[in-house]
Design a protein around this motif. Structure first.
Motif, PDB file in Angstrom:
ATOM      1  N   LEU A 115       0.660  -1.084   0.104  1.00 35.68           N
ATOM      2  CA  LEU A 115       0.022  -0.025  -0.144  1.00 35.68           C
ATOM      3  C   LEU A 115       0.901   0.905   0.296  1.00 35.68           C
ATOM      4  O   LEU A 115       0.350   2.474  -0.896  1.00 35.68           O
ATOM      5  CB  LEU A 115      -1.153  -0.315   1.086  1.00 35.68           C
ATOM      6  N   VAL A 166       2.497   2.271  -3.161  1.00 29.03           N
ATOM      7  CA  VAL A 166       1.376   2.448  -4.052  1.00 29.03           C
ATOM      8  C   VAL A 166       1.302   4.111  -3.781  1.00 29.03           C
ATOM      9  O   VAL A 166       1.769   4.594  -4.832  1.00 29.03           O
ATOM     10  CB  VAL A 166      -0.211   2.372  -3.873  1.00 29.03           C
ATOM     11  N   TRP A 196       2.381   6.608  -6.846  1.00 31.68           N
ATOM     12  CA  TRP A 196       1.507   7.359  -6.733  1.00 31.68           C
ATOM     13  C   TRP A 196       1.768   8.740  -6.932  1.00 31.68           C
ATOM     14  O   TRP A 196       1.459   9.230  -7.971  1.00 31.68           O
ATOM     15  CB  TRP A 196       0.219   7.197  -6.353  1.00 31.68           C
ATOM     16  N   GLU A 207       0.897  11.541 -10.240  1.00 32.47           N
ATOM     17  CA  GLU A 207       0.724  12.419  -9.677  1.00 32.47           C
ATOM     18  C   GLU A 207       1.236  13.291 -11.012  1.00 32.47           C
ATOM     19  O   GLU A 207       0.562  14.228 -11.530  1.00 32.47           O
ATOM     20  CB  GLU A 207       0.150  12.789  -8.917  1.00 32.47           C
ATOM     21  N   PHE A 218      -0.841  14.989 -13.590  1.00 30.09           N
ATOM     22  CA  PHE A 218      -1.769  15.714 -13.305  1.00 30.09           C
ATOM     23  C   PHE A 218      -1.163  16.685 -13.566  1.00 30.09           C
ATOM     24  O   PHE A 218      -1.493  18.298 -12.677  1.00 30.09           O
ATOM     25  CB  PHE A 218      -2.139  15.419 -12.442  1.00 30.09           C
ATOM     26  N   LEU A 259      -8.370   2.786 -11.237  1.00 31.84           N
ATOM     27  CA  LEU A 259      -7.392   3.296 -12.223  1.00 31.84           C
ATOM     28  C   LEU A 259      -7.750   4.887 -13.467  1.00 31.84           C
ATOM     29  O   LEU A 259      -7.333   6.039 -13.485  1.00 31.84           O
ATOM     30  CB  LEU A 259      -5.989   3.254 -11.980  1.00 31.84           C
ATOM     31  N   TYR A 276      -9.948   7.802 -11.928  1.00 30.07           N
ATOM     32  CA  TYR A 276      -8.872   8.832 -11.412  1.00 30.07           C
ATOM     33  C   TYR A 276      -9.275  10.261 -12.025  1.00 30.07           C
ATOM     34  O   TYR A 276      -9.532  11.402 -11.615  1.00 30.07           O
ATOM     35  CB  TYR A 276      -8.177   8.403 -11.278  1.00 30.07           C
ATOM     36  N   PRO A 277      -8.500   9.810 -13.502  1.00 29.62           N
ATOM     37  CA  PRO A 277      -7.944  11.030 -14.087  1.00 29.62           C
ATOM     38  C   PRO A 277      -9.914  11.598 -14.663  1.00 29.62           C
ATOM     39  O   PRO A 277      -9.872  13.096 -14.690  1.00 29.62           O
ATOM     40  CB  PRO A 277      -7.676  10.475 -15.746  1.00 29.62           C
ATOM     41  N   THR A 279     -10.895  13.735 -11.646  1.00 33.71           N
ATOM     42  CA  THR A 279     -10.136  15.007 -11.747  1.00 33.71           C
ATOM     43  C   THR A 279      -9.572  15.521 -13.278  1.00 33.71           C
ATOM     44  O   THR A 279      -9.095  16.658 -12.770  1.00 33.71           O
ATOM     45  CB  THR A 279      -8.519  14.944 -11.320  1.00 33.71           C
ATOM     46  N   ARG A 308      -8.230  12.636  -4.878  1.00 38.52           N
ATOM     47  CA  ARG A 308      -7.455  12.207  -4.440  1.00 38.52           C
ATOM     48  C   ARG A 308      -8.204  10.919  -2.890  1.00 38.52           C
ATOM     49  O   ARG A 308      -8.001   9.875  -2.223  1.00 38.52           O
ATOM     50  CB  ARG A 308      -6.545  12.851  -3.212  1.00 38.52           C
ATOM     51  N   LEU A 319      -9.720   8.308  -4.754  1.00 41.17           N
ATOM     52  CA  LEU A 319      -8.103   6.837  -5.170  1.00 41.17           C
ATOM     53  C   LEU A 319      -7.887   6.394  -4.099  1.00 41.17           C
ATOM     54  O   LEU A 319      -7.864   5.246  -4.082  1.00 41.17           O
ATOM     55  CB  LEU A 319      -7.346   7.656  -5.842  1.00 41.17           C
ATOM     56  N   ILE A 363      -8.221   2.104  -3.321  1.00 37.85           N
ATOM     57  CA  ILE A 363      -7.771   1.582  -3.267  1.00 37.85           C
ATOM     58  C   ILE A 363      -7.071   1.044  -1.951  1.00 37.85           C
ATOM     59  O   ILE A 363      -6.404  -0.049  -1.808  1.00 37.85           O
ATOM     60  CB  ILE A 363      -6.047   2.354  -4.152  1.00 37.85           C
ATOM     61  N   ALA A 364      -6.939   1.853  -0.702  1.00 36.55           N
ATOM     62  CA  ALA A 364      -6.637   1.561   0.254  1.00 36.55           C
ATOM     63  C   ALA A 364      -7.811   0.274   0.750  1.00 36.55           C
ATOM     64  O   ALA A 364      -6.910  -0.446   1.187  1.00 36.55           O
ATOM     65  CB  ALA A 364      -6.910   2.663   1.351  1.00 36.55           C
TER      66      ALA A 364
END
Lengths: 503, 129, 492
Positions: free
Chosen positions: A435, A438, A442, A446, A450, C145, C148-149, C152, C164, C167, C171-172
């Motif tokens: 985790l 990740v 990530w 980002e 982004f 995934l 996500y784009p 946002t 955030r 996601l 994911i968690a």
């Protein structure tokens, strides 16, 4: 081949010796090649030859045979024996394969990051390092391991310090101190074993240790060896040289070393732990690999956590390497066929994953001139192919199913689950660490996709000589994650042969 | 008493080894670190060489009339190799120290750390500019 | 073409579409044409699998065998078929709407938008057809995934914060809870396959069964069981077509679909009904659906109100599965389809209002029915369907859920469902009522000038509104189609 055969020299029969001798002889020759790209082309050629040799050796031993080669015609245990079985043939292939794939990549990276008048020395060091690592792996002689370990270490110090960033110098020096301590510990361990048994041959050691195994000397030898080897592969808390070392040395060095150096040391650990001490009943309750388990768990938790907070991409990857070493050692420490399979297959899996990631990072460095994560804003638009490869390999680092990283973690967790409550805790921590992975992967995604690139930057896609090796490894991350027949079967066979289990 | 004497070489080894490791770990001066490493390695050389010694043993030169017990030559040969490795390590270590001195102007560990922090700050400023 | 080829094509067509979208990114008209053609081809292809499934076939394709017993496998069964059909059909409608919305709003990065959309459809179909937990997990993560784009998309700080949360939670929970549950299942049974009747029967009981179920239910964060629902309102920063995708087409539907799939094919209905340690899920779902309705009443932002409404509606599906009776499970499964049609209409209308009038708060929407009569009329139909009033789709699934609850002996659930329906009326109906009854502020006494959304949006809205009516009359067919999943033989 006919001329060689007529001279009484059979190429195929001497492959084990050539595996080491070719790069060893090539290294000094390399220092004489001072024309443009000459050293590089030569090193590439030599690397291809060693790869061909190790591929051949692996073919020969896959059926379960063991090649025993007598160096200089002296029969073991008096002479030095080179011994190739499944596991070290596998490691040989990883090492020479990574060298072969990293060298095309190295061309542009070294051009930019190493002064031009030092190129011949750089590639000579590379070949020596390769020679040392292959030697460690192939030899069946305990003292020989020490010698080759030092050959590879000395050239590693040199490679680490060959760049322009002064921070790499201090890291190299730190590693020199730690590495020498580690190697000398190994030397002490080997010496104590020799005093107790009168032999240096590993197979012979295993047999002769039986009667004297329940002595303080042998326990001390095992302790010295374990600690010495752990120092060499940067197990937490002996890791502190590694982030700066990998981050500030030339990119190609990071690629090569992150994928090979620690793997070879882990192999040495396996060798001593299982081939030498494996059969000894007195060690059943005092298994040094199991003692490393807590360190391994701390390594992957701390490594992943610290990686999240790095601002330098290569340092981030280096911290992740510390975590990955933890996984390998954890697999070995958990033991059993599943645990060892996890450890061994992760040698391979992490090698291709981390090499790909360092390659991508190096390509960014070549074009952006900085490894600061903020400077990589919008890199997904300016260097789309490199970034995509980075992200895909990053998935493998996390352990997403269909990548090689998943295979390793799957076996690791299965192995952990066989150990009751403590095992459940370890499995949970492996997941927690994934985790964390990740999160740090990530962060890069980002930033790369982004955020908008800075307006005044002119960044173009990485050169083809970098993209091709990068993508070859990235595809490898997925190919070997889907077609696990090769890697897992070999790792499993190796684990079984180490444990003496018949399949 | 005799037993203690019989293990004399091991005690020397242990003392030298501890001293060497202590110097290598604790000194801030890089050159002294290298010296500590050398002492540490030398202790191991002694361990090997003395283990091959036999009281009253002679050199293992093959020939007629060799009736005495002989010392084991193998540890000596091994240590020759290890000494070479030790020298190589020392020289690389010193070479690194020279370059560190060139880069940071000091060989003291704490001062290097300061210089490194300064260097990083400068880099950051250059990045922003 | 064999059915197996169709299955592979179902995954592949959106990917081909993605490549086409990226390649034609410079020419918007061509790009949108590619999207529409791909969506149509995909829907035709998916529907072509339908007759075989209806006839009882369960085609299966194994792409890779990672490790012995661990495969990437696709097996089509009725529930997955229905989900794939919904996702692929609504993709067409959603694409039409997107064209109107994105152009009407002059959004940036439209190529990325359409590309990610195609990818998430492929992921949704992968989830629908997944033959085992591992395959499902992979596509579940791809879906997270790839959306996500989209979430946002606006790129503002707000959007990033929402993204955030989205996601992070998804994911968690999936890695932290769902993956351990999958590994636990493997450890217990040695298989991850979806088998009619379940694989866990006799392998797990008592507290462990309850705990494993909890790991799954909270691990499937997309099902938004409270308290793991925060990501859904957070994702409301996204453009409206994305919200529609999240709420009706792919994401939350994938969540509740996974819930049904796990309960039916991993736990098995027998285990769920006989093991009392799994009953907590019924209460958790009942609490979620009531609480979420109450929260929805207090939201002034239209999209947030709809988001909480979705949280509540999702728990209907979870409730149906948790009851473990045939009627409950089929009712839950049917509710996926019914709610999809209803909720997508509502979101389309919310988006249309934003495009035409740039209004997001319900308090600003007085008299809006006179400005946008078509939109508001469709909104009312969608709302009535979500509430569950005949002759609209939503009424059947709620009815079946009540029957299921009675079968399982949980009579109080009927009360909960009725209460929730009343709450639905309370938070949905005022919007069209105030829209039609009141006059828009500052409009004077004369006729109000009609100012509708772009034509593409309107077409999409009308299609989905009509769909809620059509689904009402198709209920028997859906019921017969889904019923086999509750039989231990899988109805083959």
């Amino acid at each position: 081949m006919s001329t060689a055969a007529s001279a009484g020299f059979s190429l195929m029969a001497n492959l084990p010796a050539l595996q080491v001798v070719v790069p060893m002889v090539a290294a000094p020759i390399c220092t004489f090649l001072r024309f443009r790209n000459g050293p590089w082309a030569f090193a590439l050629l030599v690397s291809a030859a060693t790869f061909w040799i190790s591929a051949n050796l692996l073919m020969q031993v896959l059926g379960g045979d063991v090649i025993s080669y007598e160096m200089g015609g002296w029969a073991p245990p008096f002479g030095i024996e080179y011994r190739v079985d499944t596991i070290n043939a596998f490691v040989l292939l990883i090492v020479s394969g990574i060298s072969l794939i990293a060298l095309p990549y190295a061309l542009r990276s070294v051009e930019r990051e190493v002064p031009r008048d030092k190129h011949h020395l750089f590639y000579a060091g590379w070949l020596l390092c390769l020679c040392g690592m292959l030697g460690i792996t192939i030899t069946g002689d305990a003292f020989n391991i020490f010698v080759f370990l030092e050959i590879s270490s000395l050239s590693t110090y040199m490679l680490l310090a060959s760049g322009r960033d002064p921070r790499a110098l201090t890291a190299a020096f730190q590693y020199l101190v730690l590495g020498t301590l580690g190697a000398t510990f190994i030397l002490i361990g080997v010496g104590l074993l020799y005093i107790m048994t009168g032999t240096l041959n590993i197979a012979d050691l295993a047999e002769r240790l039986g009667p004297v195994s329940d002595t303080t000397s042998v326990r001390a030898a095992a302790a010295f060896l374990t600690v010495g080897i752990a120092l060499k592969f940067a197990l937490f808390p002996a890791h502190f040289w590694l982030p700066n070392g990998y981050a500030y040395s030339p990119s190609a060095v990071g690629v090569f070393l992150s994928a090979t150096a620690t793997k070879v040391s882990i192999y040495v650990l396996l060798r001593f732990q299982f081939t030498v001490f494996g059969e000894i009943p007195a060690f059943a309750d005092l298994d040094f690999a199991t003692l490393l388990l807590p360190f391994a768990v701390v390594a992957f938790l701390v490594g992943s956590t610290v990686a999240i907070f790095q601002t330098d991409l290569k340092r981030l990857l280096a911290w992740s390497s510390i975590a990955q070493i933890g996984y390998m050692v954890a697999g070995i420490g958990l033991g059993g066929v599943d645990g060892l399979t996890a450890g061994i297959v992760h040698l391979f899996n992490h090698a291709i994953t981390k090499a790909a990631l360092f390659m991508a990072a190096g390509a960014f460095f070549l074009r952006v001139g900085s490894m600061h994560i903020d400077r990589l804003a919008g890199i997904g638009k300016t260097m789309p192919f490199t970034t995509l490869a980075f992200v895909l390999s990053g998935l493998s680092l996390i352990g997403v199913p269909t990548t090689v990283g998943f295979i390793s973690k799957w076996y690791l967790i299965l192995a952990a689950l066989q150990h009751g409550t403590a095992g459940y805790a370890i499995a949970a921590m492996v997941l927690a660490s994934s985790l964390l992975a990740v999160m740090y992967v990530w962060r890069i995604v980002e930033v790369a996709y982004f955020r908008d690139p800075a307006a005044n930057q002119e960044i173009t896609e990485a050169p083809l000589s970098m993209l091709l090796p990068l993508w070859a490894l990235t595809i490898g991350c997925f190919y070997f994650g889907l077609e696990t027949g090769y890697s897992v079967d070999i790792a499993r066979a190796a684990a079984q042969s180490l444990l003496g289990v018949t399949p | 008493m005799m037993e203690w004497l019989g293990q004399f070489n091991y005690y020397v080894f242990a003392i030298l080894m501890t001293a060497g490791v202590y110097i290598a770990m604790s000194r801030g001066n890089l050159v002294k670190k290298v010296v500590g490493l050398n002492i540490f390695q030398a202790s191991v050389f002694l361990l090997y060489i003395s283990s091959g010694k036999i009281w009253g043993g002679t050199a293992p030169i093959l020939g007629d009339g060799l009736t005495q017990p002989i010392s084991n030559p193998l540890p000596h040969v091994l240590i020759l190799t290890a000494i070479v490795v030790g020298i190589a390590t020392t020289s690389i270590g010193l070479a690194l120290i020279v370059r560190i001195k060139e880069a940071y102007g000091t060989v003291e560990e704490d001062e290097i750390a300061e210089a490194e922090a300064l260097y990083e700050e400068e880099l950051m400023r250059a990045e922003e500019a | 073409m064999s059915i197996e080829t169709h299955i592979q094509l179902a995954l592949l067509i959106p990917i081909i579409g993605l490549v086409g979208i990226v390649l034609t990114g410079r020419i918007p008209n061509l790009r949108e044409a590619v999207t529409l053609v791909t969506a149509t081809a995909n829907a035709i292809n998916v529907w072509s699998i339908f007759p075989a499934i209806q006839a009882g076939a369960r085609p299966s394709v194994t792409l890779f065998e990672l490790l012995p017993g661990l495969t990437i496998n696709f097996t089509v069964e009725p529930l997955g078929m229905m989900f794939a059909a919904i996702a692929s059909t609504l993709w067409i409608v959603n694409s039409i709407y997107s064209i109107g919305y994105m152009r009407g709003n002059k959004e940036t990065s439209q190529t990325r938008f359409y590309a990610c959309f195609a990818l998430s459809i492929s992921a949704a179909i992968g989830i629908a057809f997944a033959g085992n937990l591992l395959t499902l997990f992979i596509f579940y993560e791809i879906l997270t995934l790839s959306t996500y784009p989209l979430v946002t998309h606006k790129g503002t700080e707000d959007a990033k914060r929402g993204g955030r949360t989205y996601l992070g939670i998804l994911i968690a929970t999936s890695i932290g809870l769902q993956l351990p549950a999958i590994i636990w299942t493997w450890n217990l049974t040695g298989t991850l396959d979806f088998v009619p009747g379940g694989t866990l029967t006799g392998k797990v009981q008592g507290l462990s069964a309850g705990l494993l179920l909890a790991l799954y239910m909270y691990g499937v964060g997309k099902a938004a069981l409270m308290p793991i629902h925060k990501w859904l309102p957070a994702a409301m920063v996204a453009p409206t077509p994305v919200s529609a995708l999240l709420h009706a087409v792919a994401v939350v539907k994938a969540g509740v679909f996974t819930v049904i799939k796990i309960i039916v094919y991993v736990f098995g209905l027998e285990l769920i009904t006989t093991e009392s340690a799994t009953n907590w899920l019924i209460y958790a779902a009942a609490i979620t659906l009531t609480l979420a309705s109450l929260i929805a009443m207090n939201q002034d932002n239209l999209k947030r109100r709809l988001a909480y409404s979705t949280v509540s509606q999702l728990s209907y599906v979870i409730l149906g599965a948790a009851l473990g009776t045939a009627m409950g499970v089929v009712g839950g499964g049917m509710h996926i389809a019914m709610h999809a049609a209803g909720k997508i209409t509502l979101f389309f209308c919310a988006g249309a209002i934003y495009v035409a009038l740039h209004k997001t708060e319900i308090s600003d929407m007085k008299g809006i029915g006179r400005i946008m009569p078509v939109t508001m009329f469709c909104f009312m139909i969608g709302a009535l369907s979500v509430i569950g009033i005949p002759p609209l789709g939503g009424s059947w699934s709620k009815f079946l859920l009540m029957v299921g609850a009675a079968d399982a002996g949980f009579q109080f659930i009927i009360g909960v469902l009725i209460l929730s329906s009343l709450l639905n009326v309370a938070y949905l109906m005022p919007i069209p009522l105030r829209g039609f009854m009141l006059r828009p502020p500052g409009a004077g006494d004369g006729p109000v000038k009609v100012q509708e959304a772009p034509l593409a949006c309107l077409i999409a809205i009308c299609i989905t509104a009509a769909l809620t009516v059509v689904l009402f009359f198709m209920a028997q067919e859906i019921f017969d189609f889904l019923l086999p999943i509750t039989m231990t033989g899988g109805g083959q």
